[in-house]
Design a protein around this motif. Structure first.
Motif, PDB file in Angstrom:
ATOM      1  N   GLU A 178      49.481  41.135  36.650  1.00 20.41           N
ATOM      2  CA  GLU A 178      50.378  40.646  35.617  1.00 20.41           C
ATOM      3  C   GLU A 178      49.592  39.863  34.569  1.00 20.41           C
ATOM      4  OE1 GLU A 178      53.197  37.757  37.019  1.00 20.41           O
ATOM      5  OE2 GLU A 178      51.743  36.788  38.333  1.00 20.41           O
ATOM      6  N   PRO A 179      50.104  39.807  33.332  1.00 22.93           N
ATOM      7  CA  PRO A 179      49.405  39.060  32.291  1.00 22.93           C
ATOM      8  C   PRO A 179      49.488  37.564  32.552  1.00 22.93           C
ATOM      9  CG  PRO A 179      51.511  39.843  31.473  1.00 22.93           C
ATOM     10  CD  PRO A 179      51.326  40.463  32.827  1.00 22.93           C
ATOM     11  N   VAL A 180      48.413  36.867  32.254  1.00 23.55           N
ATOM     12  CA  VAL A 180      48.372  35.412  32.417  1.00 23.55           C
ATOM     13  C   VAL A 180      47.943  34.770  31.107  1.00 23.55           C
ATOM     14  CG1 VAL A 180      47.882  35.525  34.894  1.00 23.55           C
ATOM     15  CG2 VAL A 180      45.984  35.447  33.265  1.00 23.55           C
ATOM     16  N   TYR A 251      44.542  39.473  32.830  1.00 24.60           N
ATOM     17  CA  TYR A 251      45.445  39.833  33.921  1.00 24.60           C
ATOM     18  C   TYR A 251      44.933  39.265  35.238  1.00 24.60           C
ATOM     19  CZ  TYR A 251      47.823  43.225  30.917  1.00 24.60           C
ATOM     20  OH  TYR A 251      48.541  43.816  29.912  1.00 24.60           O
ATOM     21  N   ALA A 252      45.865  38.996  36.137  1.00 23.49           N
ATOM     22  CA  ALA A 252      45.529  38.544  37.493  1.00 23.49           C
ATOM     23  C   ALA A 252      46.450  39.259  38.469  1.00 23.49           C
ATOM     24  CB  ALA A 252      45.682  37.031  37.613  1.00 23.49           C
ATOM     25  N   GLU A 253      45.942  39.528  39.663  1.00 21.80           N
ATOM     26  CA  GLU A 253      46.775  40.222  40.652  1.00 21.80           C
ATOM     27  C   GLU A 253      47.980  39.377  41.024  1.00 21.80           C
ATOM     28  OE1 GLU A 253      46.481  42.417  45.040  1.00 21.80           O
ATOM     29  OE2 GLU A 253      44.664  41.631  44.076  1.00 21.80           O
ATOM     30  N   VAL A 254      49.136  40.014  41.126  1.00 20.01           N
ATOM     31  CA  VAL A 254      50.364  39.321  41.507  1.00 20.01           C
ATOM     32  C   VAL A 254      50.208  38.798  42.930  1.00 20.01           C
ATOM     33  CG1 VAL A 254      52.842  39.573  41.906  1.00 20.01           C
ATOM     34  CG2 VAL A 254      51.758  40.754  39.972  1.00 20.01           C
ATOM     35  N   ARG A 255      50.497  37.523  43.125  1.00 19.67           N
ATOM     36  CA  ARG A 255      50.302  36.898  44.435  1.00 19.67           C
ATOM     37  C   ARG A 255      51.433  37.233  45.401  1.00 19.67           C
ATOM     38  NH1 ARG A 255      48.660  30.672  42.849  1.00 19.67           N
ATOM     39  NH2 ARG A 255      46.940  31.119  41.411  1.00 19.67           N
ATOM     40  N   SER A 256      52.641  37.341  44.892  1.00 19.54           N
ATOM     41  CA  SER A 256      53.800  37.583  45.738  1.00 19.54           C
ATOM     42  C   SER A 256      54.055  39.083  45.860  1.00 19.54           C
ATOM     43  CB  SER A 256      55.022  36.865  45.158  1.00 19.54           C
ATOM     44  OG  SER A 256      55.191  37.200  43.797  1.00 19.54           O
ATOM     45  N   ALA A 257      55.244  39.460  46.281  1.00 15.78           N
ATOM     46  CA  ALA A 257      55.587  40.883  46.397  1.00 15.78           C
ATOM     47  C   ALA A 257      55.449  41.557  45.032  1.00 15.78           C
ATOM     48  CB  ALA A 257      57.007  41.032  46.924  1.00 15.78           C
ATOM     49  N   TYR A 258      54.855  42.728  45.019  1.00 18.34           N
ATOM     50  CA  TYR A 258      54.626  43.415  43.752  1.00 18.34           C
ATOM     51  C   TYR A 258      55.961  43.795  43.096  1.00 18.34           C
ATOM     52  CZ  TYR A 258      49.687  44.040  45.019  1.00 18.34           C
ATOM     53  OH  TYR A 258      48.372  43.847  45.341  1.00 18.34           O
ATOM     54  N   PRO A 259      56.127  43.463  41.817  1.00 15.77           N
ATOM     55  CA  PRO A 259      57.358  43.881  41.120  1.00 15.77           C
ATOM     56  C   PRO A 259      57.314  45.373  40.807  1.00 15.77           C
ATOM     57  CG  PRO A 259      55.842  42.838  39.581  1.00 15.77           C
ATOM     58  CD  PRO A 259      55.219  42.701  40.950  1.00 15.77           C
ATOM     59  N   GLU A 260      58.471  45.992  40.793  1.00 15.20           N
ATOM     60  CA  GLU A 260      58.562  47.410  40.462  1.00 15.20           C
ATOM     61  C   GLU A 260      59.222  47.579  39.104  1.00 15.20           C
ATOM     62  OE1 GLU A 260      59.813  50.197  43.391  1.00 15.20           O
ATOM     63  OE2 GLU A 260      59.214  48.918  45.068  1.00 15.20           O
ATOM     64  N   ASN A 261      58.735  48.537  38.343  1.00 21.87           N
ATOM     65  CA  ASN A 261      59.260  48.831  37.024  1.00 21.87           C
ATOM     66  C   ASN A 261      60.187  50.038  37.093  1.00 21.87           C
ATOM     67  OD1 ASN A 261      59.511  48.466  34.219  1.00 21.87           O
ATOM     68  ND2 ASN A 261      57.907  49.959  33.800  1.00 21.87           N
ATOM     69  N   GLU A 262      61.239  50.014  36.314  1.00 28.22           N
ATOM     70  CA  GLU A 262      62.164  51.144  36.283  1.00 28.22           C
ATOM     71  C   GLU A 262      61.457  52.384  35.748  1.00 28.22           C
ATOM     72  OE1 GLU A 262      66.403  52.464  34.153  1.00 28.22           O
ATOM     73  OE2 GLU A 262      65.526  50.479  33.800  1.00 28.22           O
ATOM     74  N   ARG A 263      61.586  53.486  36.454  1.00 26.37           N
ATOM     75  CA  ARG A 263      60.933  54.723  36.044  1.00 26.37           C
ATOM     76  C   ARG A 263      61.738  55.430  34.958  1.00 26.37           C
ATOM     77  NH1 ARG A 263      56.709  56.170  39.077  1.00 26.37           N
ATOM     78  NH2 ARG A 263      56.414  55.015  41.014  1.00 26.37           N
ATOM     79  N   ARG A 264      61.019  55.985  33.989  1.00 28.96           N
ATOM     80  CA  ARG A 264      61.645  56.700  32.883  1.00 28.96           C
ATOM     81  C   ARG A 264      61.417  58.208  32.979  1.00 28.96           C
ATOM     82  NH1 ARG A 264      64.883  52.804  30.677  1.00 28.96           N
ATOM     83  NH2 ARG A 264      63.702  50.959  30.048  1.00 28.96           N
ATOM     84  N   ARG A 265      60.456  58.616  33.790  1.00 31.00           N
ATOM     85  CA  ARG A 265      60.058  60.013  33.852  1.00 31.00           C
ATOM     86  C   ARG A 265      60.387  60.607  35.212  1.00 31.00           C
ATOM     87  NH1 ARG A 265      56.967  56.917  30.791  1.00 31.00           N
ATOM     88  NH2 ARG A 265      56.032  57.715  28.878  1.00 31.00           N
ATOM     89  N   LEU A 266      60.217  61.902  35.328  1.00 29.38           N
ATOM     90  CA  LEU A 266      60.351  62.549  36.629  1.00 29.38           C
ATOM     91  C   LEU A 266      59.392  61.885  37.606  1.00 29.38           C
ATOM     92  CD1 LEU A 266      60.534  66.355  35.715  1.00 29.38           C
ATOM     93  CD2 LEU A 266      62.413  64.795  36.219  1.00 29.38           C
ATOM     94  N   ASN A 267      59.858  61.669  38.822  1.00 27.08           N
ATOM     95  CA  ASN A 267      59.071  60.934  39.802  1.00 27.08           C
ATOM     96  C   ASN A 267      58.386  61.883  40.786  1.00 27.08           C
ATOM     97  OD1 ASN A 267      57.985  59.124  41.575  1.00 27.08           O
ATOM     98  ND2 ASN A 267      59.939  58.420  42.413  1.00 27.08           N
ATOM     99  N   PRO A 268      57.100  62.163  40.592  1.00 32.02           N
ATOM    100  CA  PRO A 268      56.404  63.084  41.506  1.00 32.02           C
ATOM    101  C   PRO A 268      56.148  62.485  42.885  1.00 32.02           C
ATOM    102  CG  PRO A 268      54.900  62.226  39.845  1.00 32.02           C
ATOM    103  CD  PRO A 268      56.252  61.730  39.479  1.00 32.02           C
TER     104      PRO A 268
END
Length: 282
Positions: A178-180, A251-268
């Motif tokens: 994530e951006p810091v 950027y720094a690695e997220v310390r807690s549970a990784y957040p998920e982004n809403e997908r806009r494309r077909l999900n392979p």
């Protein structure tokens, strides 16, 4: 009109990174905080006569591969519905390298139109990684190719490549970053303990404090998603005597549970749904 206005403003300020997402039919821009967002709205209204409304800003994360992954699907394999053979190896790239793409097969092993289709599909597919964020600092190597003339088409490779690439990425795994903001604080010595405690609660980090008389200088980083809270609370933490400056800090690695982004494309990553949607069954 809005598209034209944002396109022109991006030429003036490339850091806006304006994009029109054809999948979601959304116009997105990159801003550095709410103040710039307000300034941008005023600029669009004054220069182009358009009254714009922004959604709440969303912090954009990135993904990076955590290891090495390989995958390949051969033409004629059970489950491979396409007239194509594709194989990839993915591994971490150097910091700041973005997406690097190379061949472990002879360039002439496929028609150039097929090669072009694979490379373009790799770049498009990596806009959404395992958690839905853009994947960067990744090295992708094309390891297997094959086709059947004259029945194979570029479409076969465009449809198969995402399945193979994301299978390789799943085996490699990814980490979310994530951006810091880099922060510089000057606070009274008496308030140092409260400031450090709150900074830690907001998932920030800091270097060794530097004592200067009755004041203390403190440098560190804080996630962009919690930075506004530190700005808002600093006055009460320091009885109005604290000073704070911030600037983008990478950027720094997220310390807690990784957040998920809403997908806009077909999900392979979901093969069954992916294939059904390709055939417009869903």
């Amino acid at each position: 009109m809005l598209h034209q206005a944002l396109s022109r403003l991006t030429v003036e300020d490339p850091y806006l990174e304006y994009q029109h997402d054809q999948y979601a039919n959304e116009h997105t821009i990159r801003v550095f905080g709410r103040v710039q967002q307000e300034v941008l709205a005023d600029t669009i209204r004054e220069q182009y006569g358009i009254q714009v409304t922004f959604s709440p800003p969303k912090v954009l994360c990135i993904e990076k591969p955590a290891g090495v992954g390989e995958s390949a699907e051969m033409m004629g394999d059970p489950g491979n519905l396409f007239w194509a053979t594709v194989g990839f190896t993915v591994e971490p790239g150097t910091s700041g390298s973005g997406i690097t793409y190379s061949l472990a097969v002879e360039l002439g092993s496929l028609p150039l139109s097929f090669q072009k289709a694979i490379r373009e599909t790799v770049e498009e597919t990596l806009k959404e990684g395992l958690y839905g964020w853009p994947v960067t600092d990744i090295a992708v190597t094309l390891t297997h190719t094959g086709y059947a003339s004259p029945v194979s088409t570029a479409k076969d490779f465009r449809r198969l490549a995402p399945l193979v690439l994301m299978d390789a990425l799943s085996k490699a795994g990814t980490a979310v970053f994530e951006p810091v903001n880099a922060v510089h604080l000057v606070v009274p010595e008496t308030a140092l303990s409260k400031v450090i405690t709150r900074l830690a609660q907001l998932e920030g980090s800091f270097h060794e404090p530097e004592l200067q008389g009755t004041a203390v200088r403190l440098n560190g980083t804080i996630p962009v998603r919690t930075a506004d809270r530190l700005q808002t609370e600093l006055s009460s933490l320091t009885n109005g005597e604290g000073l704070l400056s911030m600037k983008p800090g990478g950027y720094a690695e997220v310390r807690s549970a990784y957040p998920e982004n809403e997908r806009r494309r077909l999900n392979p990553l979901n093969r069954g749904e992916y294939l059904l949607r390709l055939n417009k069954i869903l």
